[in-house]
Design an enzyme around this catalytic site. Structure first.
Site, mmCIF file in Angstrom:
data_model
loop_
_atom_site.group_PDB
_atom_site.id
_atom_site.type_symbol
_atom_site.label_atom_id
_atom_site.label_comp_id
_atom_site.label_asym_id
_atom_site.label_seq_id
_atom_site.Cartn_x
_atom_site.Cartn_y
_atom_site.Cartn_z
ATOM 1 N N PRO A 20 0.781 -1.230 0.000
ATOM 2 C CA PRO A 20 0.000 0.000 0.000
ATOM 3 C C PRO A 20 0.817 1.286 0.000
ATOM 4 O O PRO A 20 0.240 2.367 -0.102
ATOM 5 C CB PRO A 20 -0.822 -0.126 1.286
ATOM 6 C CG PRO A 20 0.030 -0.954 2.188
ATOM 7 C CD PRO A 20 0.714 -1.943 1.287
ATOM 8 N N ASP A 43 4.101 1.182 -11.577
ATOM 9 C CA ASP A 43 3.014 2.138 -11.425
ATOM 10 C C ASP A 43 3.551 3.425 -10.808
ATOM 11 O O ASP A 43 4.677 3.485 -10.310
ATOM 12 C CB ASP A 43 1.933 1.578 -10.497
ATOM 13 C CG ASP A 43 1.098 0.489 -11.147
ATOM 14 O OD1 ASP A 43 1.233 0.293 -12.366
ATOM 15 O OD2 ASP A 43 0.325 -0.167 -10.426
ATOM 16 N N LYS A 65 -0.631 5.845 -13.854
ATOM 17 C CA LYS A 65 -1.999 6.128 -14.279
ATOM 18 C C LYS A 65 -2.633 7.083 -13.281
ATOM 19 O O LYS A 65 -2.459 6.953 -12.072
ATOM 20 C CB LYS A 65 -2.849 4.854 -14.331
ATOM 21 C CG LYS A 65 -2.431 3.848 -15.394
ATOM 22 C CD LYS A 65 -3.432 2.698 -15.401
ATOM 23 C CE LYS A 65 -3.102 1.694 -16.495
ATOM 24 N NZ LYS A 65 -1.895 0.916 -16.191
ATOM 25 N N GLY A 96 1.233 -1.170 -7.313
ATOM 26 C CA GLY A 96 0.839 -0.811 -5.960
ATOM 27 C C GLY A 96 -0.182 -1.792 -5.413
ATOM 28 O O GLY A 96 -0.984 -2.350 -6.157
ATOM 29 N N GLY A 97 -0.131 -2.036 -4.106
ATOM 30 C CA GLY A 97 -1.074 -2.976 -3.500
ATOM 31 C C GLY A 97 -0.815 -4.397 -3.936
ATOM 32 O O GLY A 97 0.310 -4.885 -3.892
ATOM 33 N N ASP A 98 -1.866 -5.063 -4.388
ATOM 34 C CA ASP A 98 -1.779 -6.433 -4.884
ATOM 35 C C ASP A 98 -2.133 -6.438 -6.366
ATOM 36 O O ASP A 98 -3.096 -5.777 -6.774
ATOM 37 C CB ASP A 98 -2.748 -7.332 -4.108
ATOM 38 C CG ASP A 98 -2.681 -8.773 -4.580
ATOM 39 O OD1 ASP A 98 -1.886 -9.539 -4.020
ATOM 40 O OD2 ASP A 98 -3.416 -9.126 -5.530
ATOM 41 N N ALA A 127 -4.224 -2.238 -0.592
ATOM 42 C CA ALA A 127 -4.497 -0.957 0.059
ATOM 43 C C ALA A 127 -5.548 -1.107 1.154
ATOM 44 O O ALA A 127 -5.445 -0.490 2.220
ATOM 45 C CB ALA A 127 -4.958 0.058 -0.984
ATOM 46 N N MET A 177 -10.923 3.781 -5.188
ATOM 47 C CA MET A 177 -11.034 4.818 -6.223
ATOM 48 C C MET A 177 -12.401 5.504 -6.183
ATOM 49 O O MET A 177 -13.006 5.780 -7.221
ATOM 50 C CB MET A 177 -10.787 4.201 -7.614
ATOM 51 C CG MET A 177 -9.438 3.513 -7.742
ATOM 52 S SD MET A 177 -9.275 2.493 -9.230
ATOM 53 C CE MET A 177 -10.298 1.054 -8.789
#
Length: 262
Positions: A20, A43, A65, A96-98, A127, A177
């Site tokens: 995260p 990313d 992105k 990022g994250g998984d 996250a 998001m």
């Protein structure tokens, strides 16, 4: 089958979850993969300390992105990865994250496999998991919640989706998001029958410097996001488990301010 991290194997892709945000939450296996990389396709919002695990000679390529603005479209990212692998490189696709939680990892695995190339996935702390843990917010609890759902809050056709069974008593809903659409998301949930008084938390910049966790009630979610100038990255958590967290009650704070002004 031997691991694709075998240094004698060349020309392959390793999808790696970077966690995260906090570099300390990177897994040991993720670090090993980065150390083997010839190319790192990463990313945005990846901490430089994470990228530092890759060798100095490794080519680092950002494909960051942002909402409605991509450095490269997904098809171009897939083509970029495949081209480097075909050239014999070990490509670490760092997300990022998984990779498999709203990270388009599934699409990239499909593309690499369709090209007949080897691919491995190394999971990361998502996250939702990292942010909830930091805020002391248990996503499940024997007394409060026995189900968790994860949804994307910026998908097309949001109003047509049926979320009626995802939030409410005994359930936890995590929205990725969703900050830009927070007001619309609250309206949608209430229209689908969710109690306007359901506790909700917003976890902003989870595990990163400047992180914070704040809470209110569903009916106030959109207004709170505006009042508090919440920015991405952030996740929204809706459910009674929010009351167990360390998230600051901003509706209560607002009420106290109003009393002082009265």
């Amino acid at each position: 089958m031997a691991s694709l991290l075998d240094p004698s194997a060349r020309g392959r892709v390793i999808l790696v979850g970077a966690g995260p945000g906090d570099p300390g939450l990177l897994t040991v296996k993720a670090v090993e993969a980065l150390r083997s990389a010839d190319v790192v396709v990463h990313d945005g919002l990846i901490d430089p300390a994470v990228l530092d695990h890759a060798p100095a000679h490794a080519h680092r390529i950002s494909v960051a992105k942002k909402r409605a603005r991509h450095t490269l479209p997904q098809e171009a990212i897939n083509a970029l990865i495949i081209a480097h692998v075909r050239a014999g490189s070990i490509v670490v696709r760092l997300k990022g994250g998984d990779p498999f939680v709203f990270g388009r990892g599934g699409e990239e695995v499909e593309a690499v496999r369709a090209a007949g190339l080897p691919v491995e996935v190394i999971p990361g702390v998502s996250a939702a998991l990292g942010g909830a843990a930091e805020a002391m917010l248990p996503l499940t609890h024997r007394d409060w919640s026995s189900a968790v759902s994860f949804v994307a809050g910026q998908c097309k056709g949001l109003s047509e989706q049926d979320w009626s069974g995802l939030a409410g008593k005994g359930r936890t809903l995590v929205i990725y998001m969703g900050v830009a659409n927070a007001g619309a998301i609250a309206d949608k949930l209430m229209a689908d029958g969710v109690d306007p008084g359901l506790p909700v938390a917003v976890i902003e910049k989870a595990t990163l410097p400047g992180h914070r966790a704040i809470r209110t009630l569903l009916a106030d979610l959109g207004d709170m996001v505006v009042r508090e100038n919440v920015e991405s990255p952030a996740i929204i958590v809706a459910g009674e488990v929010v009351l167990l967290s360390d998230a600051e009650n901003r509706l209560e704070a607002l009420a106290k301010q109003a009393e002082q002004l009265a």
